[in-house]
Design a protein around this motif. Sequence first.
Motif, PDB file in Angstrom:
ATOM      1  N   ASP A 175      -5.606 -18.435   6.411  1.00  0.00           N
ATOM      2  CA  ASP A 175      -7.043 -18.280   6.643  1.00  0.00           C
ATOM      3  C   ASP A 175      -7.564 -17.011   5.977  1.00  0.00           C
ATOM      4  N   GLY A 176      -6.797 -15.933   6.095  1.00  0.00           N
ATOM      5  CA  GLY A 176      -7.171 -14.686   5.450  1.00  0.00           C
ATOM      6  C   GLY A 176      -6.690 -14.641   4.013  1.00  0.00           C
ATOM      7  N   ARG A 177      -7.491 -13.980   3.168  1.00  0.00           N
ATOM      8  CA  ARG A 177      -7.167 -13.883   1.741  1.00  0.00           C
ATOM      9  C   ARG A 177      -7.299 -12.430   1.294  1.00  0.00           C
ATOM     10  N   LEU A 178      -6.300 -11.967   0.534  1.00  0.00           N
ATOM     11  CA  LEU A 178      -6.264 -10.561   0.155  1.00  0.00           C
ATOM     12  C   LEU A 178      -7.435 -10.182  -0.745  1.00  0.00           C
ATOM     13  N   GLY A 179      -7.771 -11.038  -1.712  1.00  0.00           N
ATOM     14  CA  GLY A 179      -8.895 -10.715  -2.583  1.00  0.00           C
ATOM     15  C   GLY A 179     -10.182 -10.532  -1.799  1.00  0.00           C
ATOM     16  N   ASP A 180     -10.416 -11.431  -0.829  1.00  0.00           N
ATOM     17  CA  ASP A 180     -11.598 -11.303   0.026  1.00  0.00           C
ATOM     18  C   ASP A 180     -11.542 -10.002   0.822  1.00  0.00           C
ATOM     19  N   TYR A 181     -10.351  -9.671   1.306  1.00  0.00           N
ATOM     20  CA  TYR A 181     -10.207  -8.470   2.132  1.00  0.00           C
ATOM     21  C   TYR A 181     -10.523  -7.206   1.335  1.00  0.00           C
TER      22      TYR A 181
END
Length: 278
Positions: A175-181
């Motif tokens: 669900d979580g994405r590093l680029g988004d973070y």
Amino acid sequence: MTYAAALPGRPRAGDIAGPATDRARCVLAPNPSPMTLDGTNTWIVAEPDADVAVVIDPGPLDETHLKAVVDAAEQAGKRVALTLLTHGHPDHAEGAERFAELTGSPVRALDPALRLGDEGLAAGDVITTGGLELRVVPTPGHTADSLSFHLPADAAVLTGDTILGRGTTVVAHPDGRLGDYLDSLRRLRSLTVDDGVTTVLPGHGPVLSDAQGAIEFYLAHRANRLAQVETAVEAGYRTPSEVVASVYADVDRMLWPAAELSVRAQLDCLGEHGLIEG
């Protein structure tokens, strides 16, 4: 210089629960763990002279805690008129439905499945309950539905799990994405540069008095971890568990399952940028 002042973000010493700024008060949920630190921070936010308040993240489904939040608001002479969620993880949102029953307040969230009422939350929304101004800031990455709330009058931002009061957060793959973070951290950094934000009111752990310092630390930490993961892959470690054992060898093994989620997100990010083979 005190020990606290030397830590990233300058975490405040003393009790986490209680007043944090002129408009924000923390009620600490009784759910401490290696993942939740001292417990979930439930925030009561209101203008000092208003008779209504906004609650951010009512926390787990714990009747004693939920009633303690209502009592804290009432003792300050305020009625809970609105509940907001930073994201849908149970330690932040599980108690929302019961809290709505106790207070009669609608629940607004980015995820429609978490809403109780007709309104959701979206980037650019401004909450004005009781004269309060809270600006909705999209901060996906820890989860896809993660939001932060900018409180301009107190030069503060409520970050949920995007920035913690101690340590670093998990990018909860898939669900979580590093680029988004990373984009979200840069968005929060812009609040410190362009909007004068100095204080982080996190979802766990103490208040941070140096918002920009905390964000810069998070960005540097993520860059270092990404480089370590890339090096581990080049050294022949292939599976996420193998990479965790190499890169997180100095971290408590109880946290390795959570670290593996972040490693999976890091491997995806490296693959998307062609830095490792898919």
